[in-house]
Design a protein around this motif. Structure first.
Motif, short mmCIF file in Angstrom:
data_model
loop_
_atom_site.label_atom_id
_atom_site.label_comp_id
_atom_site.label_asym_id
_atom_site.label_seq_id
_atom_site.Cartn_x
_atom_site.Cartn_y
_atom_site.Cartn_z
N LYS A 52 0.87 -1.22 0.05
CA LYS A 52 0.14 -0.14 -0.07
C LYS A 52 0.83 1.23 0.12
CE LYS A 52 -3.77 -2.41 2.64
NZ LYS A 52 -4.39 -2.45 3.80
N ARG A 53 2.04 1.24 0.68
CA ARG A 53 2.81 2.39 0.92
C ARG A 53 3.46 2.33 -0.39
NH1 ARG A 53 3.53 7.09 3.77
NH2 ARG A 53 5.45 7.80 3.01
N GLU A 70 -4.30 3.07 5.61
CA GLU A 70 -2.83 2.90 5.87
C GLU A 70 -2.49 2.77 7.44
OE1 GLU A 70 -0.90 5.12 2.43
OE2 GLU A 70 -2.96 5.95 2.62
N LEU A 71 -1.42 2.03 7.55
CA LEU A 71 -1.02 2.17 8.99
C LEU A 71 -0.02 3.37 9.22
CD1 LEU A 71 -0.40 0.78 11.77
CD2 LEU A 71 1.54 -0.44 10.76
N LEU A 72 -0.26 4.24 10.19
CA LEU A 72 0.55 5.28 10.36
C LEU A 72 1.18 5.21 12.02
CD1 LEU A 72 -1.68 8.44 8.88
CD2 LEU A 72 0.43 7.23 8.13
N VAL A 73 2.45 5.29 12.24
CA VAL A 73 3.09 5.28 13.33
C VAL A 73 3.99 6.66 13.62
CG1 VAL A 73 4.47 3.91 15.12
CG2 VAL A 73 3.21 2.87 13.20
N LYS A 74 3.43 7.12 14.70
CA LYS A 74 4.14 8.43 15.07
C LYS A 74 4.80 8.59 16.20
CE LYS A 74 1.88 11.90 16.32
NZ LYS A 74 0.76 13.32 16.32
N THR A 75 5.94 9.03 16.37
CA THR A 75 6.66 9.24 17.72
C THR A 75 6.90 10.79 18.13
OG1 THR A 75 7.72 7.18 17.92
CG2 THR A 75 8.54 8.90 19.33
N LYS A 76 6.35 11.30 19.13
CA LYS A 76 6.36 12.57 19.38
C LYS A 76 7.34 12.92 20.83
CE LYS A 76 3.75 17.14 19.67
NZ LYS A 76 2.68 17.67 19.13
N THR A 128 2.44 6.70 18.92
CA THR A 128 0.96 6.71 18.53
C THR A 128 0.79 5.81 17.20
OG1 THR A 128 0.67 8.75 19.72
CG2 THR A 128 -1.19 8.00 18.21
N PHE A 129 0.01 4.70 17.48
CA PHE A 129 -0.32 4.06 16.43
C PHE A 129 -1.74 4.48 15.99
CE2 PHE A 129 3.11 1.54 17.26
CZ PHE A 129 3.15 0.53 16.55
N MET A 130 -1.96 4.76 14.60
CA MET A 130 -3.16 5.28 14.20
C MET A 130 -4.02 4.34 13.12
SD MET A 130 -1.87 9.25 13.49
CE MET A 130 -0.17 8.78 13.51
N PHE A 131 -4.74 3.53 13.89
CA PHE A 131 -5.41 2.42 13.29
C PHE A 131 -6.62 2.76 12.63
CE2 PHE A 131 -3.01 0.86 16.86
CZ PHE A 131 -2.11 -0.13 16.11
N GLY A 132 -7.17 1.60 11.70
CA GLY A 132 -8.52 1.83 11.30
C GLY A 132 -8.50 2.49 9.79
N THR A 134 9.17 4.83 8.84
CA THR A 134 9.66 4.53 7.56
C THR A 134 9.52 3.19 7.47
OG1 THR A 134 11.13 6.50 7.35
CG2 THR A 134 11.71 4.68 6.08
N PHE A 135 9.14 2.41 6.25
CA PHE A 135 9.23 1.07 6.11
C PHE A 135 10.47 0.78 5.78
CE2 PHE A 135 4.57 1.80 5.57
CZ PHE A 135 4.11 0.68 5.98
N LYS A 136 10.99 -0.47 6.50
CA LYS A 136 12.32 -1.11 6.42
C LYS A 136 12.66 -1.23 4.86
CE LYS A 136 11.62 -5.88 6.65
NZ LYS A 136 12.16 -7.31 7.16
N CYS A 137 11.75 -1.55 4.03
CA CYS A 137 12.03 -2.01 2.58
C CYS A 137 12.16 -0.73 1.77
CB CYS A 137 10.85 -2.92 2.08
SG CYS A 137 9.07 -2.33 2.32
N PHE A 138 11.78 0.44 2.32
CA PHE A 138 12.05 1.63 1.45
C PHE A 138 12.88 2.51 2.08
CE2 PHE A 138 7.17 1.10 0.42
CZ PHE A 138 7.34 -0.01 -0.24
#
Length: 573
Positions: free
Chosen positions: A168-169, A551-557, A544-548, A568-572
């Motif tokens: 998806k990414r 696409e999956l979003l993960v943020k650290t603040k 914070t994991f933003m679900f539902g 950042t996805f490891k494959c990219f």
């Protein structure tokens, strides 16, 4: 911010980027249910000229490796070049979307083959395809409505619900590289879009999907994959997913592959390769003719099918074989007279042989659907809605009606456009989907206190002045758990160094203890730089994991400094 964005949107456009065919649809904000599709994709010329609502997912590159044509135009131009023996430095790519399905090692460097077997990176091909669809759309829209700007458009790009997070990414990144503003781009799950569109159809279909509490399965059967979701209509009109998305590689291209396998047995690999090199137009005519026969095939009205080949294929094969075509047919493991030449460029094939080409993918599809319906939580599901290009096949519909017991099968009109039209509606009202079921368990890798009574010594590591356990799986959400589309899960911590690395993992099961357990996989990492002006223990961090969402979003603040970073996805990387 959200309301401002909505007020600027004058039009929603959706792209359905398919394995075999692609297309777009759109509607204006002032009349969102008046959805328009492109009416003039043309294939071939003269008497054989075809008109289609979608165009093949084919890209033609010129000798400098630059984009030249897309869709029917790409295939037709390559065919003309081949006939004139001018195609050797040109490259044609077809059906390359499947590279994203279940690719466990997906990166931006993944490659695909052109029609001659030469490889190149797939990512630029996705970018070129989306860019061409976007430019085609803009021409259609601006000729219809004067004064509309590109910034007035919100875009929706459909993706299979069964796709991996990284796939998806990949598609999002390709769309952004195709000059689509990421702030005006949404990804939509294909079976959800079909479900959304079915709500607008006639009373017969609408009654099965629009009544509060109704539960139904959507099977999106396209060229490459079967993509299956199960929904419930809530009292507020929104959709709730009640089973995680599932499916497999059971699309129409696998019937095509069985047909081509037969042609290779009868005419030889070398003859087909020579045909592609010298008579590419004939080759496309063969595949397009079979596509038409495949879509219309059924057992009630079709005792046999006549497929049109080409004289050039027969002539090329005769150069490589000492046996006659009739002798080669006799060598096939099929009943006598199942395949019979009726002229030098036509074969008559009995229906049982055609059925055998459908058997593999459709057997797997039906087995999977029946296993889903047998689950206890599916007992209220009484309707299966079949959409997608391959879903229009009468034979597929016939088998599903005969072999899936206890449910009603509904095939809406224009089943091949249901996803595309539903995607436009989703773009106007994304809140129409209220919750989804998680396909994986998600979390992060953390340290935990070491307890010598519970843990062996080889598991401990020295960190920040004490013994701790490394690589522990901190669960944020579990597989099969229902999450709202706006649901966020936040965990607090504090930094221990200038650079905080937060590894994000997923697991196929619900109770992973360590990130090294079987079924666990590193998805990506969040990298956040902290200040050294404030003691680390006085700084506060939130992950914070933003679900539902699609696409999956993960943020650290770091709430102390206000700095934030996304995964950042490891494959990219």
């Amino acid at each position: 911010m959200k309301s401002n964005a909505k007020s600027k949107t004058l039009l929603v456009a959706a792209f359905d980027f398919g394995t075999t065919y692609s297309g777009y649809a759109y509607s204006f904000q002032d009349d969102p249910n008046k959805i328009q599709t492109n009416q003039n994709w043309y294939a071939g010329g003269g008497a054989s000229r075809l008109v289609s609502l979608k165009t093949p997912t084919s890209v033609l590159l010129n000798p400098d490796g630059e984009f030249d044509k897309f869709g029917f135009e790409a295939e037709d131009k390559y065919a003309i070049l081949a006939e004139e023996d001018k195609h050797h430095s040109w490259r044609l790519f077809r059906r390359f979307k499947m590279v994203l399905h279940n690719n466990k090692h997906l990166t931006k460097d993944v490659t695909v083959e052109d029609v001659c077997g030469e490889r190149m990176k797939a990512f630029p091909l996705f970018v070129m395809s989306i860019k061409n669809l976007r430019e085609h759309l803009l021409k259609a829209v601006t000729t219809q409505k004067v004064g509309i700007e590109e910034t007035d458009i919100s875009y929706v790009l459909t993706v299979p619900a069964i796709w991996d997070d990284s796939a998806k990414r990949f598609m999002r990144d390709a769309a952004v590289a195709a000059e689509i503003d990421p702030g005006r781009l949404k990804l939509a799950l294909e079976p959800e879009c079909a479900s959304i569109w079915c709500e607008t159809l006639g009373t017969d279909v609408k009654g099965a999907v629009a009544i509060a509490g109704s539960q139904y399965m959507v099977v999106d059967l396209g060229g490459g994959t079967a993509d299956i979701s199960v929904h419930e209509r809530k009292s507020d009109g929104t959709l709730k997913e009640i089973h995680k998305a599932s499916g497999g590689p059971w699309g129409g291209i696998f019937v095509d592959e069985n047909y081509m396998k037969m042609l290779r047995q009868l005419y030889g690999e070398q003859a087909l390769n020579d045909l592609r090199k010298t008579e590419m137009g004939d080759y496309f005519d063969i595949t397009r003719d079979f596509e038409h026969k495949k879509r219309s095939f059924d057992t009630k009205n079709t005792n046999h099918v006549v497929v049109r080949l080409s004289l050039s294929l027969r002539e090329l094969a005769d150069k490589h074989f000492k046996q006659s075509l009739e002798e080669r047919i006799a060598d096939l493991d099929i009943p006598e007279n199942s395949i019979k030449p009726i002229s030098r460029d036509k074969l008559k094939i009995v229906g049982t042989v055609i059925q055998s080409w459908f058997k593999g993918p459709i057997d797997l599809l039906i087995q999977h659907i029946n296993s889903l319906l047998a689950e206890a939580k599916m007992e209220r599901v009484q309707t299966v809605i079949l959409v997608g290009g391959f879903g229009e096949s009468p034979y597929v519909q016939e088998r599903m009606r005969n072999e899936i017991a206890g449910v009603r099968l509904i095939v809406p009109s224009d089943a091949g456009l249901a996803v595309l039209k539903g995607a436009v509606r989703f773009g106007h009202d994304p809140a129409i989907v209220s919750s989804r079921i998680m396909r994986f368990t998600y979390g992060t890798s953390v340290f935990k206190d070491f307890d010598e009574k519970k843990h062996s010594d080889e598991m401990k590591v020295w960190n920040n002045g004490k013994w701790v356990l490394d690589k522990c799986f901190k669960v944020y959400v579990r597989v099969n758990e229902e999450v709202r589309v706006d649901q966020q899960v936040t965990m607090e911590s504090y930094p221990t160094s200038k650079l905080t690395l937060t590894p994000v993992y997923r697991a196929t099961h619900g109770n992973p203890e360590y990130t090294t357990d079987p079924g666990c996989e590193l998805l990506g990492t969040v990298k956040l730089v902290n200040t050294t002006d404030i003691p680390f223990y006085q700084q506060h961090m939130e992950t914070t994991f933003m679900f539902g969402h699609t696409e999956l979003l993960v943020k650290t603040k770091n709430t102390t400094t206000g700095k934030e970073a996304f995964m950042t996805f490891k494959c990219f990387i």
